[in-house]
Design an enzyme around this catalytic site. Structure first.
Site, PDB file in Angstrom:
ATOM      1  N   PHE A 154      61.537  61.568 -15.010  1.00  0.00           N
ATOM      2  CA  PHE A 154      60.471  62.506 -14.676  1.00  0.00           C
ATOM      3  C   PHE A 154      60.366  63.505 -15.832  1.00  0.00           C
ATOM      4  O   PHE A 154      61.380  63.995 -16.324  1.00  0.00           O
ATOM      5  CB  PHE A 154      60.815  63.225 -13.370  1.00  0.00           C
ATOM      6  CG  PHE A 154      59.701  64.059 -12.822  1.00  0.00           C
ATOM      7  CD1 PHE A 154      58.618  63.469 -12.217  1.00  0.00           C
ATOM      8  CD2 PHE A 154      59.737  65.443 -12.915  1.00  0.00           C
ATOM      9  CE1 PHE A 154      57.577  64.232 -11.704  1.00  0.00           C
ATOM     10  CE2 PHE A 154      58.705  66.220 -12.414  1.00  0.00           C
ATOM     11  CZ  PHE A 154      57.618  65.618 -11.803  1.00  0.00           C
ATOM     12  N   ASP A 211      70.007  62.383 -11.014  1.00  0.00           N
ATOM     13  CA  ASP A 211      68.908  63.028 -10.309  1.00  0.00           C
ATOM     14  C   ASP A 211      68.602  62.176  -9.070  1.00  0.00           C
ATOM     15  O   ASP A 211      68.200  61.020  -9.194  1.00  0.00           O
ATOM     16  CB  ASP A 211      67.680  63.118 -11.221  1.00  0.00           C
ATOM     17  CG  ASP A 211      66.506  63.839 -10.570  1.00  0.00           C
ATOM     18  OD1 ASP A 211      66.356  63.750  -9.336  1.00  0.00           O
ATOM     19  OD2 ASP A 211      65.708  64.461 -11.301  1.00  0.00           O
ATOM     20  N   TYR A 221      62.467  68.458  -0.596  1.00  0.00           N
ATOM     21  CA  TYR A 221      61.145  68.442   0.035  1.00  0.00           C
ATOM     22  C   TYR A 221      60.541  67.042   0.131  1.00  0.00           C
ATOM     23  O   TYR A 221      59.423  66.892   0.615  1.00  0.00           O
ATOM     24  CB  TYR A 221      60.181  69.385  -0.691  1.00  0.00           C
ATOM     25  CG  TYR A 221      60.107  69.221  -2.194  1.00  0.00           C
ATOM     26  CD1 TYR A 221      59.378  68.204  -2.778  1.00  0.00           C
ATOM     27  CD2 TYR A 221      60.774  70.123  -3.019  1.00  0.00           C
ATOM     28  CE1 TYR A 221      59.316  68.068  -4.153  1.00  0.00           C
ATOM     29  CE2 TYR A 221      60.709  69.999  -4.396  1.00  0.00           C
ATOM     30  CZ  TYR A 221      59.984  68.964  -4.953  1.00  0.00           C
ATOM     31  OH  TYR A 221      59.933  68.831  -6.315  1.00  0.00           O
ATOM     32  N   LYS A 222      61.269  66.022  -0.306  1.00  0.00           N
ATOM     33  CA  LYS A 222      60.759  64.652  -0.193  1.00  0.00           C
ATOM     34  C   LYS A 222      61.340  64.015   1.072  1.00  0.00           C
ATOM     35  O   LYS A 222      60.939  64.349   2.183  1.00  0.00           O
ATOM     36  CB  LYS A 222      61.091  63.871  -1.456  1.00  0.00           C
ATOM     37  CG  LYS A 222      60.480  64.461  -2.732  1.00  0.00           C
ATOM     38  CD  LYS A 222      60.811  63.627  -3.946  1.00  0.00           C
ATOM     39  CE  LYS A 222      60.432  64.323  -5.245  1.00  0.00           C
ATOM     40  NZ  LYS A 222      58.982  64.506  -5.415  1.00  0.00           N
ATOM     41  N   ARG A 256      50.801  54.706  -5.310  1.00  0.00           N
ATOM     42  CA  ARG A 256      52.198  54.852  -4.905  1.00  0.00           C
ATOM     43  C   ARG A 256      52.276  55.120  -3.402  1.00  0.00           C
ATOM     44  O   ARG A 256      51.592  56.010  -2.892  1.00  0.00           O
ATOM     45  CB  ARG A 256      52.840  56.006  -5.684  1.00  0.00           C
ATOM     46  CG  ARG A 256      54.319  55.889  -5.895  1.00  0.00           C
ATOM     47  CD  ARG A 256      54.817  57.015  -6.780  1.00  0.00           C
ATOM     48  NE  ARG A 256      54.581  58.316  -6.194  1.00  0.00           N
ATOM     49  CZ  ARG A 256      55.353  59.381  -6.385  1.00  0.00           C
ATOM     50  NH1 ARG A 256      56.401  59.286  -7.167  1.00  0.00           N
ATOM     51  NH2 ARG A 256      55.064  60.538  -5.826  1.00  0.00           N
TER      52      ARG A 256
END
Length: 417
Positions: A148, A217, A242-243, A391
Site C-alpha cells: 500500500f 502489515d 476499521y476493516k 474489488r
C-alpha cells in the site's frame, strides 16, 4: 408435459439459500446494523456498524464524559483502554495478552515498528549486526514492492532516519533477496489490490534465518483469517481496525511487539503515555515495561471505546471457522461470476489457490469505475481500484452466500447491457 429446464440462476440461488441455512456463522449477521436491501462487499475498506456501538458511544459521551468528567480516566477505565483493547485483538491475530497496544493510525504504528526494528538490529552487536564482527553492515530495508503506497512512504522516511536503504522486492522473490546486508523486512500479509495472501510463516522464518527482523502489515488479514503472530515468530506487526474488525471510520490501529523484543524496543515516538511513571512529569524519559512502550500521547477515547464495543461481535467466534467460510464464499462468488458473466468480460486477479487467497475477490474489466458506480446504484457495494479493478471484500460475519450470488448476478446484468 416436460419439466421446465432449470437455469444457472435458479440452481445457484437455490444452492445459496441452502448454504446460508447450513452456515453456523449466519446468525452473527444479527450483531450488525446493516441497511435493508444492500449487499455490502466493501468491508475490506470499512467494516459494517456493529449494533452495540451506537449505544456504547452514547453512554461514553453522555455519562462517562458528560457526568463523570475527568474521573472517567480512572473510574471508567479510560487510561487502560489501549492495552485492554489490545488484549481483545490478540486472539484474533494469534498473540498472547500483553503484546498488542492500541492507538494512533496504522501509518504512525508502522513508523514506530520500522524504526524500532532498525534500532533493535543495530543494538544487537556481534555477528548479528554484521559490521562489528567484520562482516557486512546491515544497511537494507526490504519493502514489499506491491505494498500500500503509504507503507512505502513511511518506510522511506524510517530508512532516512536510521541510515538504511529501501530495496523494493516482490514478495515471491523475497527469500532470494535476503542476505547479510538485510536489517528489516516489511511485507503486507494480503495484497490490497489483488487479495493475494502472502506466506507469513515461510517468509518470517526466512527473514529470521537471515538475521533480520520481520514487520508485517495485517490490515487486510486480521479478522478474516488466522494470522499466528506468536506461533510463527513474527517480530513486529501493525494493523488497522476499521476493516474486518469493524471498529468504525478512523478507528485506532494497533502495534504488536513480540515478547522477546519488548525490553529492548526503542520507540522513535516516546510520549508521556509510554513513560514508566507518566504522572511524575519528569524531564527524562524512562519507557514503561512491555508493549505499553508503544503508546505515545493521550488516547482517542471516543473512537477507542467504540472499537471496544465493536469487538464484542467476536464473542464466541472461532477464527478458523471464519476462514473456512471466507474461502467458501469467495469460491462460490467466483463460480457464480463464471456462470453468469458473459465470457471474456472479466478476469480474476485473485489467486485460485486457497493458500494464496485472502478474503476478497478482485476482477479486472473494462470501464471498471463506471461498472462499480452502477453496481452501487443497484445496491451492491464494492469498490474500484485504478485503473481497471473491481474489488469485492467478503466479511464472513455478515456476508452470506445469497449476497455473493446476487452480487454476481447484478454484475452480469450490467456487463451484458
Amino acid at each position: 408435459m416436460s419439466e421446465p429446464t432449470a437455469t444457472p440462476h435458479t440452481d445457484l440461488s437455490i444452492r445459496a439459500a441452502e448454504l446460508d441455512a447450513a452456515d453456523e456463522l449466519f446468525k452473527l449477521r444479527e450483531r450488525f446494523a446493516l441497511p435493508e436491501g444492500v449487499v455490502y462487499l466493501d468491508g475490506n475498506s470499512l467494516g459494517a456498524l456493529p449494533a452495540a456501538v451506537p449505544g456504547r458511544v452514547a453512554d461514553v459521551v453522555s455519562r462517562e464524559w458528560g457526568e463523570l468528567l475527568i474521573r472517567s480516566w480512572d473510574e471508567s477505565g479510560w487510561w487502560t483502554a489501549p492495552e485492554r483493547i489490545g488484549d481483545l485483538i490478540a486472539p484474533l491475530v494469534g498473540a498472547a495478552p500483553g503484546r498488542i497496544v492500541v492507538g494512533d493510525s496504522t501509518s504512525v504504528n508502522l513508523f514506530k515498528a520500522l524504526v524500532g526494528a532498525a534500532r533493535l538490529v543495530a543494538a544487537r552487536g556481534g555477528a548479528e549486526s554484521g559490521a562489528e564482527s567484520g562482516g557486512e553492515p546491515r544497511t537494507e530495508l526490504l519493502v514489499d514492492a506491491t505494498t500500500f503506497p503509504t507503507d512505502g512512504y513511511i518506510a522511506a522516511s524510517a530508512a532516512r532516519m536510521t541510515g538504511l536503504t529501501v530495496v523494493p522486492v516482490e514478495p515471491a522473490e523475497l527469500p532470494a533477496a535476503l542476505g547479510p546486508r538485510t536489517a528489516v523486512v516489511l511485507v503486507n500479509h494480503v495484497d490490497y489490490r489483488s487479495g493475494r495472501l502472502h506466506d507469513l510463516p515461510g517468509l518470517t522464518a526466512a527473514v529470521r534465518a537471515a538475521g533480520a527482523l520481520a514487520v508485517w502489515d495485517l490490515c487486510h488479514s486480521a479478522g478474516a483469517l488466522p494470522v499466528g503472530l506468536d506461533a510463527h515468530g513474527v517480530d513486529l506487526a501493525v494493523g488497522c481496525t476499521y476493516k474486518y474488525l469493524n471498529g468504525g471510520p478512523g478507528s485506532p490501529a494497533y502495534l504488536y511487539i513480540a515478547e522477546r523484543h519488548q525490553a529492548a524496543f526503542d520507540s522513535p515516538l516516546p510520549g508521556w503515555n509510554s513513560h514508566a511513571e507518566p504522572f511524575a512529569m519528569s524531564p527524562g524519559y524512562v519507557p514503561a515495561d512491555g508493549a505499553l512502550r508503544g503508546r505515545v500521547g493521550t488516547p482517542d477515547i471516543l473512537s477507542m471505546l467504540a472499537l471496544e464495543a465493536a469487538l464484542g461481535v467476536w464473542d464466541g467466534v472461532d477464527v478458523e471457522a471464519v476462514r473456512a467460510k471466507s474461502l467458501a464464499l469467495t469460491d462460490f462468488f467466483l463460480e457464480c461470476v463464471e456462470a453468469y458473466v458473459p465470457a471474456g468480460r472479466v478476469e480474476s486477479v485473485t489467486p485460485a489457490a486457497h493458500a494464496e487467497r485472502g478474503s476478497q475477490v478482485a476482477l479486472r474489466t473494462d470501464d471498471a469505475a463506471a461498472v462499480m458506480k452502477e453496481l452501487i446504484a443497484r445496491g451492491v457495494i464494492g469498490d474500484f481500484r485504478h485503473p481497471d479493478v473491481l474489488r469485492f471484500g467478503f466479511t464472513p460475519l455478515y456476508v452470506g452466500f445469497a449476497d455473493a450470488e446476487r452480487a454476481a448476478r447484478t454484475l452480469a446484468g450490467i456487463l451484458a447491457a
